[in-house]
Write a protein that holds these residues in place. Structure first.
Motif, PDB file in Angstrom:
ATOM      1  N   ILE A  40       0.839  -1.204   0.000  1.00 30.98           N
ATOM      2  CA  ILE A  40       0.000   0.000   0.000  1.00 30.98           C
ATOM      3  C   ILE A  40       0.873   1.253   0.000  1.00 30.98           C
ATOM      4  CG2 ILE A  40      -1.617   1.337   1.405  1.00 30.98           C
ATOM      5  CD1 ILE A  40      -2.880  -1.364   2.191  1.00 30.98           C
ATOM      6  N   ALA A  41       1.942   1.239   0.775  1.00 32.53           N
ATOM      7  CA  ALA A  41       2.856   2.388   0.809  1.00 32.53           C
ATOM      8  C   ALA A  41       3.515   2.592  -0.551  1.00 32.53           C
ATOM      9  CB  ALA A  41       3.912   2.187   1.891  1.00 32.53           C
ATOM     10  N   ALA A  42       3.869   1.514  -1.227  1.00 30.40           N
ATOM     11  CA  ALA A  42       4.476   1.620  -2.560  1.00 30.40           C
ATOM     12  C   ALA A  42       3.479   2.179  -3.567  1.00 30.40           C
ATOM     13  CB  ALA A  42       4.981   0.257  -3.012  1.00 30.40           C
ATOM     14  N   GLN A  43       2.229   1.744  -3.488  1.00 33.01           N
ATOM     15  CA  GLN A  43       1.203   2.277  -4.382  1.00 33.01           C
ATOM     16  C   GLN A  43       0.968   3.762  -4.120  1.00 33.01           C
ATOM     17  OE1 GLN A  43      -2.210  -0.201  -3.675  1.00 33.01           O
ATOM     18  NE2 GLN A  43      -1.497  -1.830  -5.042  1.00 33.01           N
ATOM     19  N   HIS A  44       0.975   4.137  -2.866  1.00 33.05           N
ATOM     20  CA  HIS A  44       0.804   5.547  -2.506  1.00 33.05           C
ATOM     21  C   HIS A  44       1.948   6.385  -3.063  1.00 33.05           C
ATOM     22  CE1 HIS A  44       1.078   9.040   0.283  1.00 33.05           C
ATOM     23  NE2 HIS A  44      -0.221   9.043   0.073  1.00 33.05           N
ATOM     24  N   HIS A  45       3.159   5.906  -2.918  1.00 37.39           N
ATOM     25  CA  HIS A  45       4.328   6.615  -3.437  1.00 37.39           C
ATOM     26  C   HIS A  45       4.267   6.720  -4.963  1.00 37.39           C
ATOM     27  CE1 HIS A  45       8.330   8.256  -3.274  1.00 37.39           C
ATOM     28  NE2 HIS A  45       8.764   7.340  -4.123  1.00 37.39           N
ATOM     29  N   ALA A  46       3.856   5.651  -5.636  1.00 32.28           N
ATOM     30  CA  ALA A  46       3.746   5.668  -7.104  1.00 32.28           C
ATOM     31  C   ALA A  46       2.683   6.670  -7.554  1.00 32.28           C
ATOM     32  CB  ALA A  46       3.415   4.274  -7.619  1.00 32.28           C
ATOM     33  N   LEU A  47       1.582   6.752  -6.818  1.00 31.58           N
ATOM     34  CA  LEU A  47       0.531   7.707  -7.154  1.00 31.58           C
ATOM     35  C   LEU A  47       0.996   9.141  -6.952  1.00 31.58           C
ATOM     36  CD1 LEU A  47      -2.378   7.997  -8.092  1.00 31.58           C
ATOM     37  CD2 LEU A  47      -3.096   7.820  -5.710  1.00 31.58           C
ATOM     38  N   GLU A  48       1.733   9.382  -5.880  1.00 28.58           N
ATOM     39  CA  GLU A  48       2.298  10.720  -5.661  1.00 28.58           C
ATOM     40  C   GLU A  48       3.231  11.106  -6.801  1.00 28.58           C
ATOM     41  OE1 GLU A  48       4.204  10.433  -1.845  1.00 28.58           O
ATOM     42  OE2 GLU A  48       2.483  11.311  -0.809  1.00 28.58           O
ATOM     43  N   ASN A  49       4.070  10.171  -7.248  1.00 25.70           N
ATOM     44  CA  ASN A  49       4.976  10.447  -8.361  1.00 25.70           C
ATOM     45  C   ASN A  49       4.219  10.731  -9.651  1.00 25.70           C
ATOM     46  OD1 ASN A  49       7.237  10.139  -6.772  1.00 25.70           O
ATOM     47  ND2 ASN A  49       7.590   8.017  -7.356  1.00 25.70           N
ATOM     48  N   LYS A  50       3.140   9.992  -9.888  1.00 27.06           N
ATOM     49  CA  LYS A  50       2.340  10.195 -11.102  1.00 27.06           C
ATOM     50  C   LYS A  50       1.697  11.579 -11.090  1.00 27.06           C
ATOM     51  CE  LYS A  50      -1.514   8.304 -13.714  1.00 27.06           C
ATOM     52  NZ  LYS A  50      -2.620   7.363 -13.737  1.00 27.06           N
ATOM     53  N   ILE A  51       1.163  11.975  -9.943  1.00 28.94           N
ATOM     54  CA  ILE A  51       0.536  13.293  -9.831  1.00 28.94           C
ATOM     55  C   ILE A  51       1.573  14.394 -10.021  1.00 28.94           C
ATOM     56  CG2 ILE A  51      -0.598  14.874  -8.217  1.00 28.94           C
ATOM     57  CD1 ILE A  51      -2.040  12.376  -7.089  1.00 28.94           C
ATOM     58  N   ALA A  52       2.728  14.244  -9.403  1.00 31.59           N
ATOM     59  CA  ALA A  52       3.789  15.245  -9.554  1.00 31.59           C
ATOM     60  C   ALA A  52       4.228  15.346 -11.005  1.00 31.59           C
ATOM     61  CB  ALA A  52       4.977  14.892  -8.665  1.00 31.59           C
ATOM     62  N   SER A  53       4.308  14.223 -11.690  1.00 30.49           N
ATOM     63  CA  SER A  53       4.687  14.217 -13.101  1.00 30.49           C
ATOM     64  C   SER A  53       3.651  14.942 -13.957  1.00 30.49           C
ATOM     65  CB  SER A  53       4.852  12.774 -13.579  1.00 30.49           C
ATOM     66  OG  SER A  53       5.071  12.731 -14.968  1.00 30.49           O
ATOM     67  N   GLU A  54       2.369  14.666 -13.707  1.00 34.81           N
ATOM     68  CA  GLU A  54       1.311  15.330 -14.469  1.00 34.81           C
ATOM     69  C   GLU A  54       1.320  16.835 -14.246  1.00 34.81           C
ATOM     70  OE1 GLU A  54      -2.530  13.605 -13.753  1.00 34.81           O
ATOM     71  OE2 GLU A  54      -1.920  11.638 -14.518  1.00 34.81           O
TER      72      GLU A  54
END
Length: 136
Positions: A40-54
């Motif tokens: 869950i923590a890894a998914q959260h981190h990946a989502l944060e990275n995706k949002i920052a990229s967008e």
């Protein structure tokens, strides 16, 4: 049976049993929960990275907007002037119809560039607003 007592009653009791070992079940459950928490923590981190990229991509596109519009406007002004000169030359008999047609084609292409710049402005503004959460 003299001297013996007759008992009329019964006994009730509870038997408790505590296992000495659970076969590793508790530690296995703990490990499984830790793995789930890490996932869950890894998914959260990946989502944060995706949002920052967008957001970064949308900001970069929006930041380039002034240059895109300036280039389209400059192209339109130059093409408009070239068409005006080509029309005067054609009317005076100094050029042929093909030159005038070419100048008109370039002017039409410049108008299309201005329209594309306007489209780019609207798209980049909407994309940035969506990325930062103003729109859903």
């Amino acid at each position: 049976m003299r001297g013996s007592r007759v008992q009329s009653g019964f006994k009730a009791g509870v038997v408790l049993s505590f296992p000495l070992g659970d076969g590793g079940r508790r530690s296995a459950e703990t490990k499984e929960q830790r793995k789930m928490l890490a996932a869950i923590a890894a998914q959260h981190h990946a989502l944060e990275n995706k949002i920052a990229s967008e957001v970064s991509q949308a900001w970069a596109e929006w930041s380039a907007l002034s240059e895109v519009k300036a280039a389209a406007d400059a192209e339109f002004k130059a093409s408009d002037e070239a068409y005006r000169v080509a029309l005067i030359r054609y009317q005076e008999g100094k050029s042929i119809l093909a030159e005038l047609t070419d100048a008109r084609s370039q002017l039409t292409h410049a108008r299309l560039s201005v329209a594309e710049a306007t489209q780019y402005e609207r798209k980049s503004s909407a994309k940035l607003a969506r990325a930062v959460g103003s729109l859903s």
